[in-house]
Design a protein around this motif. Structure first.
Motif, PDB file in Angstrom:
ATOM      1  N   CYS A 288       0.831  -1.213   0.000  1.00  0.00           N
ATOM      2  CA  CYS A 288       0.000   0.000   0.000  1.00  0.00           C
ATOM      3  C   CYS A 288       0.865   1.263   0.000  1.00  0.00           C
ATOM      4  N   LYS A 295      -4.644  -0.811  -7.904  1.00  0.00           N
ATOM      5  CA  LYS A 295      -6.051  -0.959  -8.267  1.00  0.00           C
ATOM      6  C   LYS A 295      -6.657  -2.278  -7.801  1.00  0.00           C
ATOM      7  N   PHE A 313      -8.015   0.759   2.751  1.00  0.00           N
ATOM      8  CA  PHE A 313      -9.126   1.661   2.426  1.00  0.00           C
ATOM      9  C   PHE A 313      -8.688   3.116   2.243  1.00  0.00           C
ATOM     10  N   LEU A 315      -6.449   3.582  -0.242  1.00  0.00           N
ATOM     11  CA  LEU A 315      -6.015   3.532  -1.641  1.00  0.00           C
ATOM     12  C   LEU A 315      -7.086   4.179  -2.526  1.00  0.00           C
ATOM     13  N   LYS A 316      -6.759   5.279  -3.147  1.00  0.00           N
ATOM     14  CA  LYS A 316      -7.733   6.060  -3.910  1.00  0.00           C
ATOM     15  C   LYS A 316      -8.147   5.382  -5.212  1.00  0.00           C
ATOM     16  N   HIS A 317      -7.286   4.537  -5.771  1.00  0.00           N
ATOM     17  CA  HIS A 317      -7.560   3.960  -7.085  1.00  0.00           C
ATOM     18  C   HIS A 317      -7.966   2.490  -7.026  1.00  0.00           C
ATOM     19  N   LEU A 318      -8.158   1.951  -5.837  1.00  0.00           N
ATOM     20  CA  LEU A 318      -8.485   0.537  -5.696  1.00  0.00           C
ATOM     21  C   LEU A 318      -9.816   0.217  -6.376  1.00  0.00           C
ATOM     22  N   SER A 319      -9.810  -0.782  -7.261  1.00  0.00           N
ATOM     23  CA  SER A 319     -11.028  -1.149  -7.990  1.00  0.00           C
ATOM     24  C   SER A 319     -11.482  -2.573  -7.703  1.00  0.00           C
ATOM     25  N   THR A 343     -11.252   5.024  -0.663  1.00  0.00           N
ATOM     26  CA  THR A 343     -11.518   4.067  -1.739  1.00  0.00           C
ATOM     27  C   THR A 343     -12.926   4.285  -2.278  1.00  0.00           C
ATOM     28  N   ASN A 344     -13.023   4.847  -3.485  1.00  0.00           N
ATOM     29  CA  ASN A 344     -14.346   5.143  -4.053  1.00  0.00           C
ATOM     30  C   ASN A 344     -14.477   4.732  -5.513  1.00  0.00           C
ATOM     31  N   LEU A 346     -14.300   1.251  -6.523  1.00  0.00           N
ATOM     32  CA  LEU A 346     -14.436  -0.202  -6.570  1.00  0.00           C
ATOM     33  C   LEU A 346     -15.391  -0.634  -7.679  1.00  0.00           C
ATOM     34  N   ASN A 368     -19.130   3.958  -3.271  1.00  0.00           N
ATOM     35  CA  ASN A 368     -18.591   3.283  -4.457  1.00  0.00           C
ATOM     36  C   ASN A 368     -19.732   2.925  -5.415  1.00  0.00           C
TER      37      ASN A 368
END
Length: 510
Positions: A288, A295, A313, A315-319, A343-344, A346, A368
């Motif tokens: 992290c 992502k 949580f 991580l801004k780009h976590l999908s 995290t938004n 996902l 999300n």
């Protein structure tokens, strides 16, 4: 004036045939030549896999009339006939899998110069099969799955590297040791500037040089089924021009090795720890910290993430996030993580069996709105949160909410009390893109709720197993199928462990 079905144009027939399963499409081919011609297209055949096990019915297949794209050969002896078949149809192959297939010795000498020109092949899977000498060119292969089996030499990798131009995904299997003694193929000439094959054995050096040759196109590397040492893993991370998007680490990779790999490959956006049964929090926190643009994260179920979930949580780009079975992550930790939730983005979220509260779940999901796959089996999901999902998460394609004890008809139909101005009653049918729906084990839903809420023209799978409140009358099943014309239905009782092969539809494709 009524029109006969034979008067329908091809594009309309193609659309109709898309509602059929694979077996029904193949049966439609037998009706007439016009239907055979209609079905014989990529749109209707791309997902049909033609599989041969142990033997091939030769004469029947040499005159194959349909343009299948996926072929699997398992435990097949590669003789002259099989080679003739492959030669005839290799240009229409898009995905080819060979498992435990052996090239006859007489064929090895006959086809030393390679004959198969698979110009349209995108994915090649070779598991324990000495078939590499057959391939002359593989210009479009982007996915290569390769088993470094007993009997493979540096020369095999050298041969294969010449055929490949733009591998993007490489999966390696069963590399055990550098010191396995091999025999040298006969009548071979190699350019020492390419891979410099070693005499009589298989080495890590050949794998390294193979990756070097593909370094400018290679983006995804899976080492999870190899025995690479820490030094091997770090060596790969330092290869010139290699800029990976994803990595699956070997099972014994130490946290410090993870750190150095991530520092050398800062372009990584996906990290797979799925074979690390007790992945330390330290390694997750390292990932992290080193990879702020991450992502996708994948873990094995026993991994202890209690102290690293807060970093995850952020991580801004976590999908893609799979927290299946993380029962040891307490609600207190979830609340602390959500105090600074970033995290938004996902698109895939699996929280099955987690201890997250309904209020925390509501906040996470509302933050999300672009989720496509959502798995909340055995959670504290309420009708209120389900209503919010139906209203805000309208991009969902796969939804699994099995054994959620609080879910009832009012959650499906939207007939619930308005908790706030933003909580507009919304039925499940508002999820227009839904393809997979699992409501199994929810004893509070009834025939009325299902009939009122389930109206999906594009739904492909509907699971209603073990729903004690349902009365499976012939009339109910018939009407439900009429409202969901493309769906396959599963009503039989579920087992306690809830293992289901259909969960393959919920896995995120890399």
């Amino acid at each position: 004036m009524a029109l006969h079905i034979s008067c329908l144009p091809d594009n309309v027939l193609t659309y109709i045939f898309e509602f059929l399963d694979n077996e029904e499409r193949l049966n439609a081919c037998l009706v007439c030549k016009d239907w055979l011609q209609t079905v014989n297209c990529h749109q209707l055949l791309w997902d049909i896999r033609l599989e041969f096990v142990e033997e091939i019915d030769g004469p029947a297949l040499i005159h194959m009339t349909r343009r299948f794209e996926q072929f699997v050969f398992r435990n097949i002896a590669i003789d002259n006939f099989v080679i003739e078949f492959l030669s005839k149809y290799c240009r229409q192959m898009v995905k080819l899998t060979l498992i435990d297939c052996n090239l006859h010795e007489e064929c090895q000498f006959r086809f030393l110069n390679n004959i198969l020109k698979c110009d349209n092949l995108n994915a090649l899977y070779i598991r324990r099969s000495n078939v590499v000498p057959l391939f002359a060119s593989l210009p479009k292969v982007t996915t290569l799955v390769l088993d470094l089996y007993d009997g493979m030499t540096d020369y095999v990798l050298c041969d294969l590297s010449r055929c490949l131009l733009k591998v993007e995904r490489l999966v390696l299997f069963d590399l055990t040791a550098d010191e396995r003694i091999m025999t040298r193929p006969k009548k071979r000439r190699f350019n020492p500037e390419e891979i410099c094959p070693l005499n009589f054995k298989f080495s890590f050096e050949s794998v390294k040089k193979f990756i070097q040759k593909q370094s400018k196109t290679l983006k995804r590397l899976d080492l999870s089924n190899t025995g690479f040492s820490s030094d091997n893993v770090i060596t790969i991370s330092k290869i010139k021009d290699l800029k990976l998007d994803s990595i699956a680490f070997p099972p014994t990779t130490h946290a410090l090795v993870v750190k150095e790999f991530c520092e050398n490959q800062s372009s990584l956006t996906y990290v797979d720890f799925s074979v690390h049964y007790f992945m330390a929090n330290d390694a997750v926190r390292i990932v992290c910290k080193c990879l702020p643009n991450l992502k996708k994260l994948k873990f094995c179920a026993p991994s202890d993430l209690n102290n690293s979930i807060i970093e995850i949580f952020r991580l801004k780009h976590l999908s893609v996030l799979n927290l299946f079975g993380r029962t040891f992550i307490s609600e207190r930790i979830y609340r602390e993580a959500f105090l600074n939730l970033k995290t938004n983005k996902l698109v895939y979220l699996n929280l099955a069996k987690s201890q997250i509260s309904d209020d925390s779940l509501f906040k996470l999901l509302k933050f999300n709105p672009d989720i496509r796959t959502l798995i909340l089996d055995k959670t504290k999901l309420s009708n209120k949160t389900l209503n919010m999902i139906c209203k805000n998460l309208i991009q969902i394609e796969k939804l699994s909410i099995a054994k959620c004890k609080a879910i009832s008809d009012s959650g499906l139909t939207g007939e619930i009390e308005c908790y706030s101005d933003s909580s507009t009653p919304t039925p499940l049918s508002n999820l227009k893109h839904l393809r997979f729906l699992n409501l199994s084990g929810n004893s509070l839903i009834t025939n009325r709720g299902c009939m009122k809420a389930m109206k999906f023209l594009e739904l492909e799978y509907l699971l209603l197993r073990g729903c004690d409140g349902l009365k499976l009358t012939k009339n109910f099943v018939s009407k439900l199928k009429g409202q969901n014309p493309r769906a396959k239905f599963f009503f039989n009782v579920i087992e306690e462990n809830f293992d289901d092969s259909l969960y393959g539809h919920l896995q995120y494709a890399l």
